[in-house]
Design an enzyme around this catalytic site. Structure first.
Site, PDB file in Angstrom:
ATOM      1  N   ASP A 240     -11.694   9.826  17.760  1.00  0.00           N
ATOM      2  CA  ASP A 240     -10.926  10.159  18.955  1.00  0.00           C
ATOM      3  C   ASP A 240      -9.595  10.846  18.663  1.00  0.00           C
ATOM      4  OD1 ASP A 240      -9.966   7.831  17.775  1.00  0.00           O
ATOM      5  OD2 ASP A 240      -9.306   6.972  19.668  1.00  0.00           O
TER       6      ASP A 240
ATOM      7  N   GLY B   9      -9.916 -10.581  27.517  1.00  0.00           N
ATOM      8  CA  GLY B   9      -9.883 -10.564  28.980  1.00  0.00           C
ATOM      9  C   GLY B   9      -8.496 -10.379  29.554  1.00  0.00           C
TER      10      GLY B   9
ATOM     11  N   CYS C 195      -3.571   1.322  14.385  1.00  0.00           N
ATOM     12  CA  CYS C 195      -2.795   1.702  13.222  1.00  0.00           C
ATOM     13  C   CYS C 195      -1.319   1.413  13.448  1.00  0.00           C
ATOM     14  CB  CYS C 195      -2.996   3.191  12.941  1.00  0.00           C
ATOM     15  SG  CYS C 195      -4.718   3.718  13.078  1.00  0.00           S
TER      16      CYS C 195
END
Length: 613
Positions: free
Chosen positions: A101, A365, A2
């Site tokens: 969360d 990665g 966000c």
């Protein structure tokens, strides 16, 4: 994922700034297209734009308040261990209304205060407010994956996810450009935390928190700091197994999502390993995206396609061509509100736009090179120098000669000087010809202060510097490019567990200095999933030198060669014109310097101010 914004007033007049904060929230609309919210009292305002990834219901709305209405939170990012924290808080009697969360982070901060930050395994920038004490806590994740800027003046503090949010506030109008911050940018292509390009402004450092109350009282702390010289206790097979186990666990945490998920795929080692573990964890194919340039020196699409076949991924390749370069440059300066000159943001923007057509969350990665000595050429060369100059008489002689010189790449007084050469990308002689009044560095900037020639300590210091100096540039690029397209990028190799394990691994287990091959623990893990892996180090890049002889030539001539200064820093116009001629003839390649100057010129037109201090 966000965008956040807010303000703490020292004059109990926060309400008068509501329209300003609303405009600040609008500036980050691209970061959060799914929802918008604001909350405040007479001392504090909080604003939020949401990209919904976990708990897509209204229960995930922010700013998020506790049931009493005393505490409020805005949080940009993801807390990957939120399920474990939720279970612990439930045992303590906390009742949850959402499944995401953010509410876990809210109650963890209520229960444990700043100590909760040590428990978070995630990427985040957050603001937590206690209306009873009128105290605002700002915090940023352990390596700085999510940005958080703030401006503090006599009247209060304003903060946001993007630097243009700071510049848009009336409190910033009196702030002039900092010459020493420009000195950082003109040497290293970025302005790292805690610095910012204007007076009174700053970027919160990774792993740090800042608490300020409505009376202006301030407290600072750190909950994570990557060790500069930790004695390793993981070597050989033990290290290989520990790293592989930590990375696999991290990927399992990072694939939790309520929206479609995919992966970036390069021709290297790191993203193929993450992709293979994600494929294994989910038990199904996932979309993978690769960018092609058509330039043999930079194009990784053939190797990536081979990895995709071996792993079993639904692979999409997008070709970037000269006809879209100018549009990408414009997009880059829309996405970056601070001076920034890593030109790999151009392909990152292109691949992010492509990925967002199909998914909302991507795995990356990033972080493997910095944690496991992946920049093997520069690491190996510096270690050879350290080995060579341990002879005291030779060292004293070099320092005596070097102390009278100011050359880039010939003689260095310390290993810190040597490594600064590698990170600067442009020879000091060339840089000073282009910028004869090159601004100094900040007086308290000490990243390259290193005067030791021991091989083990030097290897550990180099890894610490990569995490502190180079990784922030990578993370800034990924955040600005991906969030410009409302795409959440997760980085399992920067998971707290992986970072902690990496800090314990001996350098010789990771880097073969004789062959110039690094990241051996990651290569070992990847070998379990694919029959062949590449060893060439190309990076995520584009043919920038060729572009300055083609699609970027006219823009550079107009934006840089046609002016006498940039942001108050005089240009060496004769030297630059000579370099431009050399570059066009192919007698030299100055693409990196040209992009640095062009980026600053374009930023100045869009965001900068003409005065300096």
């Amino acid at each position: 994922m966000c965008g956040i914004a807010g303000l703490l007033s020292f004059e109990a007049d926060a309400a008068r700034w509501r329209a300003t904060i609303d405009r600040s929230i609008a500036l980050v609309a691209r970061r959060g297209p799914d929802d918008v919210g604001a909350w405040g009292d007479d001392a504090c305002l909080l604003g939020f734009r949401r990209l919904a990834v976990l708990d897509l219901t209204p229960a995930g709305h922010q700013p998020m308040l506790d049931p009493s209405g005393r505490f409020a939170l805005v949080c940009n990012g993801e807390i990957y261990n939120f399920r474990e924290l939720r279970a612990e808080l439930r045992r303590d009697g906390v009742c949850f209304r959402s499944t995401g969360d953010a509410e876990v982070a809210l109650h963890a901060l209520i229960r444990w205060g700043p100590d909760a930050l040590r428990r978070f395994d995630g990427m985040f920038a957050l603001a937590f407010y206690d209306s009873a004490s009128r105290r605002l806590l700002l915090a940023r994740d352990h390596v700085g994956m999510k940005p958080l800027y703030y401006l503090r003046v006599a009247r209060g503090l304003v903060f946001g996810s993007q630097y243009d949010q700071i510049l848009a506030h009336p409190w910033a109008r009196a702030s002039a450009l900092r010459r020493d911050a420009l000195g950082l940018f003109l040497r290293f292509d970025q302005i790292p935390a805690p610095y910012a390009v204007h007076d009174d402004a700053a970027m919160l450092e990774p792993g740090a928190w800042l608490a300020v109350d409505a009376a202006g009282r301030t407290e600072r702390g750190r909950f994570h700091d990557f060790p500069r010289d930790r004695e390793p206790d993981l070597r050989g097979d033990d290290a290989l197994e520990a790293v592989e186990s930590a990375v696999a666990a991290a990927v399992r945490r990072h694939v939790v999502s309520d929206v479609p998920l995919g992966t970036f795929l390069s021709g290297g080692v790191d993203s193929p390993l993450v992709a293979a573990l994600a494929r294994e964890t989910l038990g199904t194919s996932i979309p993978a995206f690769t960018l092609a340039t058509g330039d043999p020196a930079t194009d990784e699409s053939t190797d990536a396609a081979a990895y995709a076949r071996a792993i079993g991924l639904a692979h999409t390749v997008r070709r970037i061509d000269d006809g879209e370069v100018l549009a990408l440059v414009t997009e880059a300066h829309d996405a970056c509100a601070e001076p920034f000159a890593d030109y790999s943001i151009l392909p990152t923007l292109a691949i992010s736009r492509l990925a967002r057509e199909r998914v909302t969350v991507m795995l990356s990665g990033d972080g493997g090179d910095e944690l496991f000595w992946g920049y093997a050429d520069r690491s190996a060369s510096v270690l050879r120098i350290a080995r060579h100059f341990r002879e005291p008489r030779l060292l004293r002689a070099v320092r005596h000669v070097a102390s009278a010189r100011d050359d880039w790449g010939l003689l260095h007084r310390t290993i810190g000087d040597v490594y600064c050469t590698h990170h600067g990308s442009v020879r000091r002689r060339t840089l000073r010809a282009a910028l004869p009044e090159l601004p100094p560095l900040p007086d308290d900037y000490t990243a390259f202060d290193y005067d030791d020639w021991d091989e083990g300590r030097t290897a550990r210091w180099m890894r610490w510097l990569e995490v502190r100096m180079h990784l922030p540039r990578i993370l800034m690029k990924v955040d600005r490019a991906s969030m410009h397209h409302a795409l959440e990028v997760r980085m399992p190799l920067l998971d707290r567990e992986v970072v902690d394990v990496a800090s314990r691994v001996d350098w010789a287990t990771c880097l073969d200095a004789s062959s110039g091959i690094g990241k051996r623990p990651l290569r070992h893990a990847l070998a379990r999933h694919v029959p062949h892996q590449t060893t060439a180090k190309r990076g995520f890049t584009v043919p920038i030198d060729a572009w300055f002889r083609g699609p970027l030539r006219a823009l550079f001539e107009d934006a840089v060669l046609g002016r006498a200064e940039i942001c108050g820093v005089p240009l060496g116009r004769r030297a630059l014109r000579a370099m431009h001629g050399e570059h066009q003839r192919g007698a030299a390649s100055h693409g990196w310097l040209f992009w640095r100057l062009l980026s600053l010129a374009l930023w100045a037109e869009r965001h900068g101010r003409p005065t300096t201090t």
